[in-house]
Design a protein around this motif. Structure first.
Motif, PDB file in Angstrom:
ATOM      1  N   UNK A  72       0.827  -1.204   0.000  1.00  0.00           N
ATOM      2  CA  UNK A  72       0.000   0.000   0.000  1.00  0.00           C
ATOM      3  C   UNK A  72       0.865   1.259   0.000  1.00  0.00           C
ATOM      4  N   UNK A  73       1.893   1.275   0.824  1.00  0.00           N
ATOM      5  CA  UNK A  73       2.798   2.431   0.876  1.00  0.00           C
ATOM      6  C   UNK A  73       3.570   2.560  -0.436  1.00  0.00           C
ATOM      7  N   UNK A  74       4.004   1.431  -0.982  1.00  0.00           N
ATOM      8  CA  UNK A  74       4.716   1.449  -2.265  1.00  0.00           C
ATOM      9  C   UNK A  74       3.817   2.003  -3.368  1.00  0.00           C
ATOM     10  N   UNK A  75       2.559   1.623  -3.387  1.00  0.00           N
ATOM     11  CA  UNK A  75       1.605   2.168  -4.366  1.00  0.00           C
ATOM     12  C   UNK A  75       1.469   3.686  -4.207  1.00  0.00           C
ATOM     13  N   UNK A  76       1.409   4.145  -2.938  1.00  0.00           N
ATOM     14  CA  UNK A  76       1.347   5.589  -2.693  1.00  0.00           C
ATOM     15  C   UNK A  76       2.582   6.285  -3.256  1.00  0.00           C
ATOM     16  N   UNK A  77       3.745   5.665  -3.066  1.00  0.00           N
ATOM     17  CA  UNK A  77       4.993   6.246  -3.551  1.00  0.00           C
ATOM     18  C   UNK A  77       5.024   6.307  -5.068  1.00  0.00           C
ATOM     19  N   UNK A  78       4.632   5.215  -5.704  1.00  0.00           N
ATOM     20  CA  UNK A  78       4.637   5.149  -7.168  1.00  0.00           C
ATOM     21  C   UNK A  78       3.678   6.180  -7.765  1.00  0.00           C
ATOM     22  N   UNK A  84       7.711  16.669  -1.911  1.00  0.00           N
ATOM     23  CA  UNK A  84       7.690  16.677  -0.444  1.00  0.00           C
ATOM     24  C   UNK A  84       6.990  15.421   0.088  1.00  0.00           C
ATOM     25  N   UNK A  85       5.875  15.065  -0.508  1.00  0.00           N
ATOM     26  CA  UNK A  85       5.166  13.845  -0.091  1.00  0.00           C
ATOM     27  C   UNK A  85       6.009  12.613  -0.366  1.00  0.00           C
ATOM     28  N   UNK A  86       6.700  12.596  -1.505  1.00  0.00           N
ATOM     29  CA  UNK A  86       7.546  11.448  -1.851  1.00  0.00           C
ATOM     30  C   UNK A  86       8.610  11.205  -0.780  1.00  0.00           C
ATOM     31  N   UNK A  87       9.171  12.272  -0.248  1.00  0.00           N
ATOM     32  CA  UNK A  87      10.199  12.132   0.784  1.00  0.00           C
ATOM     33  C   UNK A  87       9.628  11.472   2.028  1.00  0.00           C
ATOM     34  N   UNK A  88       8.448  11.919   2.457  1.00  0.00           N
ATOM     35  CA  UNK A  88       7.834  11.331   3.643  1.00  0.00           C
ATOM     36  C   UNK A  88       7.376   9.895   3.406  1.00  0.00           C
ATOM     37  N   UNK A  89       6.862   9.635   2.218  1.00  0.00           N
ATOM     38  CA  UNK A  89       6.436   8.274   1.895  1.00  0.00           C
ATOM     39  C   UNK A  89       7.646   7.339   1.827  1.00  0.00           C
ATOM     40  N   UNK A  90       8.731   7.811   1.225  1.00  0.00           N
ATOM     41  CA  UNK A  90       9.958   7.000   1.144  1.00  0.00           C
ATOM     42  C   UNK A  90      10.483   6.688   2.541  1.00  0.00           C
ATOM     43  N   UNK A  91      10.420   7.648   3.441  1.00  0.00           N
ATOM     44  CA  UNK A  91      10.856   7.434   4.813  1.00  0.00           C
ATOM     45  C   UNK A  91       9.991   6.367   5.494  1.00  0.00           C
ATOM     46  N   UNK A  92       8.688   6.466   5.311  1.00  0.00           N
ATOM     47  CA  UNK A  92       7.773   5.483   5.894  1.00  0.00           C
ATOM     48  C   UNK A  92       8.036   4.101   5.307  1.00  0.00           C
TER      49      UNK A  92
END
Length: 113
Positions: A72-78, A84-92
């Protein structure tokens, strides 16, 4: 300073074992006894054994839930197009993947100090 009696520390040992974060067992096993009558030596041994044993194994249900979360998180990242969101998603994503790898390999996790 952490103060426990001969029963309270057991609750924290068990809690740390279940959550995969060996806070108290590690402090006890690595700590220096300032004063004691010998009982602390057996508690230190208990802490070392628990620490060596590793955390409670995840059930298949937990593993599957964590896999779903990672996907689910990977889908959000893709699907993200905001840097800015990508940085936080990548961290998560890095945090949940590292937890997954460690816990499925019977290793402790940690955070903070």
């Amino acid at each position: 300073m952490f103060a426990h009696n001969l029963k309270s520390y057991q609750h924290y040992f068990e809690s740390d074992y279940n959550r995969g974060r060996p806070s108290l067992p590690r402090m006890v096993s690595e700590g220096i006894i300032l004063k004691g009558d010998g009982i602390i030596d057996s508690i230190k041994c208990e802490a070392k054994e628990l620490f060596s044993k590793g955390p409670e194994k995840w059930s298949t249900e937990i593993i599957n839930t964590k896999r779903y979360l990672i996907t689910d998180i990977l889908d959000d990242f893709i699907g993200c197009n905001n840097r800015a969101e990508e940085i936080f998603i990548a961290n998560t994503l890095a945090e949940v993947v590292s937890e997954f790898v460690l816990r499925t390999n019977n290793k402790w996790i940690g955070s903070s100090k």
